[in-house]
Motif scaffolding. Sequence first.
Motif, PDB file in Angstrom:
ATOM      1  N   LEU A 141       0.858  -1.186   0.000  1.00  0.00           N
ATOM      2  CA  LEU A 141       0.000   0.000   0.000  1.00  0.00           C
ATOM      3  C   LEU A 141       0.891   1.231   0.000  1.00  0.00           C
ATOM      4  CD1 LEU A 141      -2.827   1.288   0.199  1.00  0.00           C
ATOM      5  CD2 LEU A 141      -2.590   1.178   2.701  1.00  0.00           C
ATOM      6  N   LYS A 142       0.844   2.021  -1.076  1.00  0.00           N
ATOM      7  CA  LYS A 142       1.675   3.209  -1.202  1.00  0.00           C
ATOM      8  C   LYS A 142       0.906   4.424  -0.697  1.00  0.00           C
ATOM      9  CE  LYS A 142       4.283   1.471  -5.180  1.00  0.00           C
ATOM     10  NZ  LYS A 142       4.715   1.736  -6.573  1.00  0.00           N
ATOM     11  N   LEU A 143       1.415   5.023   0.374  1.00  0.00           N
ATOM     12  CA  LEU A 143       0.768   6.194   0.955  1.00  0.00           C
ATOM     13  C   LEU A 143       1.250   7.482   0.314  1.00  0.00           C
ATOM     14  CD1 LEU A 143       0.732   5.099   4.698  1.00  0.00           C
ATOM     15  CD2 LEU A 143      -1.018   4.783   2.940  1.00  0.00           C
ATOM     16  N   ASN A 144       2.529   7.520  -0.081  1.00  0.00           N
ATOM     17  CA  ASN A 144       3.077   8.647  -0.840  1.00  0.00           C
ATOM     18  C   ASN A 144       4.367   8.175  -1.507  1.00  0.00           C
ATOM     19  OD1 ASN A 144       5.250   8.985   1.165  1.00  0.00           O
ATOM     20  ND2 ASN A 144       3.661   9.911   2.462  1.00  0.00           N
ATOM     21  N   LYS A 145       5.112   9.072  -2.112  1.00  0.00           N
ATOM     22  CA  LYS A 145       6.315   8.680  -2.848  1.00  0.00           C
ATOM     23  C   LYS A 145       7.430   8.171  -1.948  1.00  0.00           C
ATOM     24  CE  LYS A 145       5.609  11.809  -6.771  1.00  0.00           C
ATOM     25  NZ  LYS A 145       6.193  12.916  -7.574  1.00  0.00           N
ATOM     26  N   GLN A 146       7.419   8.573  -0.688  1.00  0.00           N
ATOM     27  CA  GLN A 146       8.496   8.193   0.228  1.00  0.00           C
ATOM     28  C   GLN A 146       8.134   7.050   1.177  1.00  0.00           C
ATOM     29  OE1 GLN A 146       7.764  11.652  -0.304  1.00  0.00           O
ATOM     30  NE2 GLN A 146       9.439  11.595  -1.790  1.00  0.00           N
TER      31      GLN A 146
END
Length: 299
Positions: free
Chosen positions: A227-232
């Motif tokens: 699950l990608k919450l943001n680029k970092q």
Amino acid sequence: PKGKAIIRIFSNFHTGFGQDKNDRGFELNRSYLGYQYDLGKGLQIKAVMDVGKSSAVDDLQRIAFIKNAQITWKTGRWTLNAGLISTTQFKVQEDFWGYRYMMMSFQDYYKWGSSADLGVSAAYKFTDWLSVDGIVVNGEGYKKVQKNDGLQYGLGTTIQRVGGLMFRLYGSVNESADETKENITNFATMVGYKGKSFSIAAEYNWMGNTKNVKDANQSGVSVYGTLKLNKQFEWYARYDCLSSKDDWNLAKDESMVMTGAQFKLGKYIKLAPNFRVYMPKQDGAKDRYMAYVSCFFGI
């Protein structure tokens, strides 16, 4: 013509709990050092050295192997490779999983095959979403010289739709040089979906005649997602289950659950704290609990 350096370093700090409380420390898992050069007109050469552990020497030492020494030619819909090449047995699954520096994909982790070997491979792309690939290698991996006369033959197909759905099917036969022993067979299938903010995949793996022993069959599943919450920052989880026919490998059969997060610190550094539980299937064996901070440095 143009080239680029290949530098990848995998390391971690880990600690166990309970009965494994003394299993802790910093570890250098692997270092990949190499160079890739594009010659133009679809030709590319690549050489990579792998510095890592070896079961043949004391764990405090490191052994250097040639991981890749290959030439690649891309022409039209064809991609051809020759030399010490990357194998296709679990490459698609490894790329989809995406955290090789933290933990290998299922077949690689349980040593069902090697990620590189000496031989040739070819892939043909029928459409943007359908491709097939074949490979013929020694079948002994890149850490051993060819000492047996058998070869390994593999054939796979990949379907990758624009919407993010992917399907992979692969099968191989690894010949036994000893007529009194059995050929090793391998089957792998994977289905996955990758969207903008999440991905999920499931594998089923089967190996027959492990170590050339008749009916020493193994099977296993692996399910993982991100699950990608943001680029970092992204969160991930994985579940593995390894079984053997008639419990012949019961001492090593197990299930494993892990979860954690990945932080990208700029372009070249990744940190991935994670927690793992290993659950042996043998009666009386205790579960193992481990915490890791896995690190990737590279270009």
